[in-house]
Design a protein around this motif. Structure first.
Motif, PDB file in Angstrom:
ATOM      1  N   THR B 318       0.766  -1.232  -0.006  1.00 23.36           N
ATOM      2  CA  THR B 318      -0.006   0.061  -0.090  1.00 23.36           C
ATOM      3  C   THR B 318       0.923   1.045  -0.075  1.00 23.36           C
ATOM      4  O   THR B 318       0.577   2.185  -0.673  1.00 23.36           O
ATOM      5  CB  THR B 318      -0.955  -0.079   1.098  1.00 23.36           C
ATOM      6  N   GLU B 319       1.878   1.113   0.829  1.00 25.94           N
ATOM      7  CA  GLU B 319       2.705   2.432   0.931  1.00 25.94           C
ATOM      8  C   GLU B 319       3.556   2.747  -0.301  1.00 25.94           C
ATOM      9  O   GLU B 319       3.443   3.738  -0.991  1.00 25.94           O
ATOM     10  CB  GLU B 319       3.800   2.152   1.973  1.00 25.94           C
ATOM     11  N   ALA B 320       3.974   1.710  -1.185  1.00 25.78           N
ATOM     12  CA  ALA B 320       4.825   1.696  -2.391  1.00 25.78           C
ATOM     13  C   ALA B 320       3.725   2.383  -3.432  1.00 25.78           C
ATOM     14  O   ALA B 320       4.015   3.258  -4.126  1.00 25.78           O
ATOM     15  CB  ALA B 320       5.211   0.610  -2.784  1.00 25.78           C
ATOM     16  N   ARG B 321       2.514   1.673  -3.446  1.00 26.50           N
ATOM     17  CA  ARG B 321       1.546   2.184  -4.490  1.00 26.50           C
ATOM     18  C   ARG B 321       1.161   3.849  -4.254  1.00 26.50           C
ATOM     19  O   ARG B 321       1.314   4.459  -5.114  1.00 26.50           O
ATOM     20  CB  ARG B 321       0.250   1.448  -3.937  1.00 26.50           C
ATOM     21  N   ALA B 322       1.246   4.038  -3.027  1.00 18.74           N
ATOM     22  CA  ALA B 322       0.687   5.385  -2.529  1.00 18.74           C
ATOM     23  C   ALA B 322       1.913   6.473  -3.208  1.00 18.74           C
ATOM     24  O   ALA B 322       1.710   7.486  -3.689  1.00 18.74           O
ATOM     25  CB  ALA B 322       0.403   5.681  -1.114  1.00 18.74           C
ATOM     26  N   ARG B 323       3.118   5.816  -3.007  1.00 20.42           N
ATOM     27  CA  ARG B 323       4.251   6.715  -3.405  1.00 20.42           C
ATOM     28  C   ARG B 323       4.383   6.837  -4.871  1.00 20.42           C
ATOM     29  O   ARG B 323       4.538   8.204  -5.281  1.00 20.42           O
ATOM     30  CB  ARG B 323       5.617   5.990  -2.919  1.00 20.42           C
ATOM     31  N   ILE B 324       4.095   5.718  -5.808  1.00 19.76           N
ATOM     32  CA  ILE B 324       4.007   5.780  -7.124  1.00 19.76           C
ATOM     33  C   ILE B 324       3.027   6.712  -7.595  1.00 19.76           C
ATOM     34  O   ILE B 324       3.431   7.666  -8.453  1.00 19.76           O
ATOM     35  CB  ILE B 324       3.695   4.332  -7.612  1.00 19.76           C
ATOM     36  N   LEU B 341      12.750   7.311  -8.652  1.00 20.93           N
ATOM     37  CA  LEU B 341      12.284   8.287  -7.469  1.00 20.93           C
ATOM     38  C   LEU B 341      11.492   7.631  -6.378  1.00 20.93           C
ATOM     39  O   LEU B 341      11.341   8.066  -5.207  1.00 20.93           O
ATOM     40  CB  LEU B 341      11.345   9.520  -8.038  1.00 20.93           C
ATOM     41  N   SER B 342      10.768   6.582  -6.740  1.00 20.47           N
ATOM     42  CA  SER B 342       9.760   5.780  -5.906  1.00 20.47           C
ATOM     43  C   SER B 342      10.486   4.985  -5.091  1.00 20.47           C
ATOM     44  O   SER B 342      10.187   4.681  -3.890  1.00 20.47           O
ATOM     45  CB  SER B 342       8.921   5.200  -6.714  1.00 20.47           C
ATOM     46  N   GLY B 343      11.818   4.476  -5.525  1.00 19.44           N
ATOM     47  CA  GLY B 343      12.528   3.524  -4.592  1.00 19.44           C
ATOM     48  C   GLY B 343      11.553   2.091  -4.778  1.00 19.44           C
ATOM     49  O   GLY B 343      12.333   1.207  -4.097  1.00 19.44           O
ATOM     50  N   ALA B 344      10.551   1.991  -5.511  1.00 19.80           N
ATOM     51  CA  ALA B 344      10.183   0.552  -5.592  1.00 19.80           C
ATOM     52  C   ALA B 344      10.639  -0.225  -6.659  1.00 19.80           C
ATOM     53  O   ALA B 344      11.547   0.280  -7.629  1.00 19.80           O
ATOM     54  CB  ALA B 344       8.642   0.813  -5.839  1.00 19.80           C
ATOM     55  N   SER B 345      10.296  -1.291  -7.021  1.00 27.46           N
ATOM     56  CA  SER B 345      11.160  -2.383  -7.906  1.00 27.46           C
ATOM     57  C   SER B 345      10.311  -2.079  -9.168  1.00 27.46           C
ATOM     58  O   SER B 345       9.290  -1.360  -9.329  1.00 27.46           O
ATOM     59  CB  SER B 345      10.859  -3.964  -7.137  1.00 27.46           C
TER      60      SER B 345
END
Lengths: 372, 372
Positions: B318-324, B341-345
């Motif tokens: 949820t957190e990664a999704r919100a960041r994106i 920028l998101s630091g997500a995979s």
């Protein structure tokens, strides 16, 4: 010649007379004129050397040297008709024209010489142009004139005339294939009178020279040579306009072409140029965008006029001369190859070629030479 | 998918039905179809996941999924009308079209599917063409047809129709903006009946789809996508033909333009293309010389159909999704920047984008994404 203070010298009256005699003499063209001047240091010395030079080159009879009287008569007639004879290297000689390797040693100019110092573009095209072609040529010439360019063309019927007419007010230059006293076509004499009010008429031929068909392609090198670039508006295949475009490319000038329908034979030449990489032009800005960046850039200064005579050039000995001539034939060869294969010095090869040239036995083209 | 023996598989009837349901569902376009297939391994799995995916992407209401009944009806009607639905990755799918990144998952083909496997050139131009433009288009299409090329166009009035008519005998392909049962313009239904004897009609839209104005630019990517290159014959500024030319350039296809008079508004577009570097065309050989060297070269094989499902893709938390989502806005950003920028995979970002896509909240263009 460039003087020590950086200004370029004018010829004395005596020098101008000798220049005129030399370029009007048999077998002396713009290229051999330049070679003679470099070799002998002055037109006067070259004139004195000419008969012996031609003999050594194998001329079958004495070559015709322009007499002092004939040259004086041409100078007097020119002055009387308001035609100035400007020498290559003099300050009034058009800068870009001076940069071509077969620039005329003397340019006959009628009208405003100052027009020749302004940024110049050439426009050429069909004699039997379409109404659309004539209209477009007029529009483009007007726009280029208003943008500050002098427009040069060849005074022919069709596109040339439309070009001149549309730029009469802003300055246009007509390059003649014949002499200043032999306007061709005769019906454009009045147009030329209008042209010289703000612009000029230029010619490299004797005042009274009646243009022959072979003089037109020769003239075309001056149309392109005066200009930053050549714009071709409507041109059939194998037309004079395409010769001008080819000369422009060889001289390192820009080539522009106006597109036209593939069904219009008058567009075959211009569309062909586009296929070869010419810049398409549908409005003045297409041209201006290309030449703007090169406007400020001067062509290399030409140190013509009368150069300081260098060390006396090596004359080839009989054996070397025979070796050089033996290597030549009807097939053009590179001068560099001739030097290498003959084993003679650069100076000796140049001198031998000059002899053949003045004897009327040599054809030169772009660093290549052949016997004729 | 490419099987181990190197041949490409055909879909089963069940798979084809699922493919049709998926591409006919709300917010699923050619790009998201491909992403869904890569993510879930099959259209069937993607269909099952679609409602939850859209919810996670923030859809305000449940998205419309194409029902099994509707898809069966479309397949039956297609069969009845002699229209085949060919899937991306199947052996009959046009090879070059498969290489564009928004190739239709299913292509509705009426006529000779074999025509789609031959070397193809597109010709497009004005609807209100001049007599000269129509004549030239006919001549060029005939010559290209005789040289062995299939000529593709858009069945519009003017240049398109002249192109099809002149290549009916050698094979021509009409790309429709609407469905196979909604020919536009209606007056060209008879022409289309002639076209499909040696050639084909193709469409990515539902059979009964009435073309709207926005469907025409969308269709144009198929015209260029099917072809080695696009030839533009007479086109005004801001015309659909110029859109096709731009799409062709983006797809890495050759762009050709027929020159015309600067005074003809119907040549403004083609002359503009020439200024941008399109190849000028006045005869078939101008085109053939350019495409001959690339004829043998196959585009990269597309492994579509149903890929082996890879390892289960990472769902973003949820957190990664919100960041994106927070990083996105109406201004397009590069997916690469979003990952950084998101630091997500990479997988998490792709999944989050797919969710937004299916929720109807994402616009994609050439590696850029934006919220809509």
């Amino acid at each position: 010649m460039t003087r020590e203070d950086g200004t370029r010298a004018r010829l004395s009256d005596g020098q101008r007379l000798d220049w005129l005699r030399l370029i009007r003499s048999e077998n002396v063209g713009p290229r051999s004129f330049r070679a003679l001047l470099a070799h002998y240091g002055s037109a006067s010395a070259a004139l004195a050397a000419l008969p012996a030079l031609a003999r050594r080159g194998g001329a079958e009879r004495a070559i015709r040297i322009c007499s002092r009287d004939d040259a004086e008569r041409e100078l007097a007639a020119a002055e009387q008709q308001g035609v100035a004879l400007i020498a290559l290297g003099e300050p009034d000689y058009p800068e870009r024209l001076a940069a071509i390797d077969d620039a005329p040693p003397l340019l006959a100019v009628r009208g405003q010489g100052a027009a020749l110092a302004r940024p110049t573009l050439a426009m050429v095209g069909s004699r039997n142009a379409s109404a659309a072609g004539l209209k477009f040529a007029g529009r483009l010439a007007r726009e280029l004139g208003e943008a500050g360019f002098v427009v040069v063309s060849g005074l022919a019927r069709g596109i040339d005339a439309a070009t001149h007419r549309a730029s009469v007010a802003t300055g246009t230059v007509a390059v003649l294939a014949g002499g200043q006293a032999r306007i061709y076509p005769a019906e454009h004499a009045e147009l030329l009178d209008e042209i010289v009010i703000e612009g000029a008429a230029v010619s490299e031929m004797p005042l009274e020279w009646e243009p022959r068909s072979r003089d037109f392609p020769r003239r075309n090198r001056l149309v392109s040579g005066l200009a930053l670039g050549v714009i071709v508006v409507e041109a059939a295949l194998r037309s004079g306009s395409l010769i001008t475009a080819r000369l422009a490319a060889e001289q390192g000038r820009e080539v522009f072409a106006v597109p036209g329908s593939p069904l219009d034979p008058r567009a075959e030449g211009t569309n062909g140029l586009l296929k070869q990489g010419a810049t398409p032009v549908t409005e003045a800005n297409d041209v201006i965008a290309v030449v703007q960046p090169i406007l400020g850039r001067s062509p290399p200064t030409v140190n013509a006029a009368e150069p300081d005579p260098g060390p006396p050039a090596a004359e080839p000995d009989t054996e070397a001369r025979a070796r050089i001539v033996a290597l030549l034939g009807p097939t053009p060869v590179a001068i560099d190859d001739l030097i290498r294969l003959s084993g003679a010095s650069v100076a000796a090869v140049r001198t031998a070629l000059l002899e053949l040239d003045v004897a009327g036995r040599l054809a030169r083209q772009q660093g290549l030479v052949a016997l004729v």
